[in-house]
Design an enzyme around this catalytic site. Structure first.
Site, mmCIF file in Angstrom:
data_model
loop_
_atom_site.group_PDB
_atom_site.id
_atom_site.type_symbol
_atom_site.label_atom_id
_atom_site.label_comp_id
_atom_site.label_asym_id
_atom_site.label_seq_id
_atom_site.Cartn_x
_atom_site.Cartn_y
_atom_site.Cartn_z
ATOM 1 N N LYS A 124 -83.900 35.568 16.570
ATOM 2 C CA LYS A 124 -84.246 36.479 15.481
ATOM 3 C C LYS A 124 -85.554 37.170 15.830
ATOM 4 C CE LYS A 124 -82.241 33.362 12.033
ATOM 5 N NZ LYS A 124 -82.529 32.334 11.020
ATOM 6 N N LYS A 207 -86.874 39.143 7.235
ATOM 7 C CA LYS A 207 -87.213 38.130 6.222
ATOM 8 C C LYS A 207 -88.649 37.630 6.329
ATOM 9 C CE LYS A 207 -86.178 34.437 9.226
ATOM 10 N NZ LYS A 207 -85.758 33.079 9.476
#
Lengths: 357, 357
Positions: A124, A207
């Site tokens: 990520k 996020k």
């Protein structure tokens, strides 16, 4: 967590049902190791590539990844190697679990060995200088390969402890989606499929921004109303940005979107949350970083996404407010105001037409 | 929460900008009182109807709602009455904050006094015997009125404490949406508009089911991966059910969907969470209810939604598993299995076509 008995309810997979996929995980961090171990349990011929020769040899003898998962006994069938050619040649799926700053360089190293393997990112994040996502890097370095990205709320320690978890494999290729489900889907680790590579990847990358915001809010002792608003305004920003890059907003309703955001924002121990908390307590970024001992990924992401959102003309008030607090001396309470600003009258993008309230 | 200084950053509304809407809140619970107080601050001529004459008189003299918000000084301009005709005649908006089991009867009582007022439900829930939502009841009893529903993660105590919060007003009528925003939108309470009445209302009604599931999971000490999966599988179920009733799935990305679900599932003190925790610890529903001293709303909702989902043929594995645990003696770990079941290969509804995995 030893009293958990989820596995008691689960039947083991019969050998005849097991797949014979040949799977390699590049990178010996905790999540790569957890996925490699899951693949072994699913009956895959599985290898894990670790650059450090001694660390690879140690896994082969002790069956423990002492650096990243010291408390967990790995499957005996998991073979570690530090030979990249051996790890990549004649395999079906290459999972890449390499930090974003080295991701491109490792792909360049494996390029000579790639024939028809699928390449699936487990990483990520965003490459710092180029604002590239991992799928962008795969397409640039290996333009011919079938590829995918895997993302979701997946703390490695909980997965190896056998707690139920789910993740998303996103790929344009039905073959890649199916193969990854075969390799990793099991009774306690559910692998959902998506064709929205951009949306799934953006969830995992963005996020961290909002974990900083949640930590900052926590420093003010806010309650559930405010936290819920941060979460939903974050989803609105993320999906607005993602749709501009070609994603499907509904992806953010799933594990890789709100699922990962929820897990990240509920983890007060994460570096992003902690740096936000320190900033909200009136500390400078230098002080906060010094206390943490390292830079939080979310800070870099804020800088990158702020710049990109301005280029794309996407309205991201939380990200902008965080940038102003961290780099321009605005008071941390600006985050609260960013939540309350007018600008979009519907709380969900794409439902009512945008208008100034 | 007294150290909070959000209000320091907020300029008060100049009298000239204030609206002169005439607003009534029916019901003197904590949320109705908080909304009435917000309307007064927004410059509305505001009345609150409380059935009990002594309680109404007490609010007019002490400016405190001693039963529901004993620690909070209400605006002096808020007038309480126990006269329903006075409360309803010649007003612009009637907010109805009456528990679901009395909602219909109060609407029937005000019917003679309704001329052109808008009627807006502040009540979350389902009428037990009829499976009616509050908007259904408004349409049935008052078929001519313009109406709306307000729903979101809105703990009354946090709102009156001045913590930033947001909510959603859903109505087919642009006039109703605008009027409610005028009446309630302020610097610390943001009112978003939606035209998806079904979706907004279902979010508030269904979330209690998943608070029970989250409490049950907590009894097993699950981590963030599993909690995130419960949250996203809950969203999948809720949106699947809601779409069948005509809602927009994107509504669940907003405050009234995932926002309210997040707040509810993060509140270990809620009755629904606690009854789930007790059930997860091996107690029977009778024992759990006895300990709590009252029935949790979520239990009734499970019974109602299970029956309705079967009529509609909507796949709701978490709701079904909860029903089986509570009423048919299945082990609480069935909830975990319900998360892991095959049945839909995409983790978000409406993205990839449904197929059996």
């Amino acid at each position: 967590m030893s009293e958990l008995k989820f596995s008691d309810l689960v039947e083991s997979v019969a050998p005849a049902d097991k797949t014979a996929l040949r799977v390699t995980v590049l990178g010996g961090g905790s999540f790569g190791t957890a996925m490699a171990n899951t693949a072994v349990r699913n009956g895959c011929n599985t290898m894990i590539w670790i650059r450090d020769e001694a660390a690879a040899a140690d896994i082969n003898t002790s069956h423990i990844n002492k650096r990243y998962l010291p408390d967990f006994q790995l499957e005996a069938g998991l073979r570690a190697t530090s030979d990249l050619e051996e790890a990549v040649c004649n395999r079906d799926i290459i999972f890449v679990a390499i930090p974003s700053h080295s991701f491109r360089s490792v792909l360049e190293q494996i390029k000579p060995f790639i024939t028809s393997q699928a390449v699936v990112s487990l990483t990520k994040g965003i490459e710092a200088k180029t604002f590239s996502f991992m799928s962008d890097i795969i397409r640039e370095v290996l333009p011919e390969v079938p590829y995918g990205v895997l993302s979701g709320p997946n703390l490695a320690k909980e997965i190896v402890a056998g707690q139920p978890a789910g993740t998303v494999i996103a790929s344009q290729s039905e073959m890649v989606r199916y193969a990854v489900q075969q390799a990793l889907h099991s009774a306690l680790f559910r692998v959902f499929a998506s064709d929205d590579v951009n949306g799934v990847e953006l969830g995992g990358a963005l996020k961290n921004i909002y974990a900083v915001a949640m930590g900052m809010a926590a420093a003010y002792g806010v309650g559930e109303n405010t936290k819920s608003m941060i979460l939903t305004r974050a989803l609105a920003e993320m999906s607005r940005f993602a749709v501009e890059l070609g994603a499907n907003p509904l992806t953010f309703l799933g594990l890789s979107g709100v699922g990962d955001l929820f897990a990240t924002c509920s983890s007060p121990l994460s570096r992003n949350y902690q740096v936000g908390y320190a900033l909200g307590s009136g500390k400078s970024l230098e002080q906060a970083t010094q206390e943490l001992g390292q830079t939080a990924e979310g800070i870099n992401t804020i800088v990158q996404v702020k710049a990109r959102s301005e280029e794309l003309n996407v309205y991201m008030p939380i990200t902008s407010a965080l940038y102003n607090v961290i780099f321009e001396g605005a008071p941390p309470l600006s985050i609260a105001l960013s939540l309350m600003k007018n600008g979009h009258r519907s709380d969900v993008e794409f439902v009512l037409p945008h208008q100034q309230a």
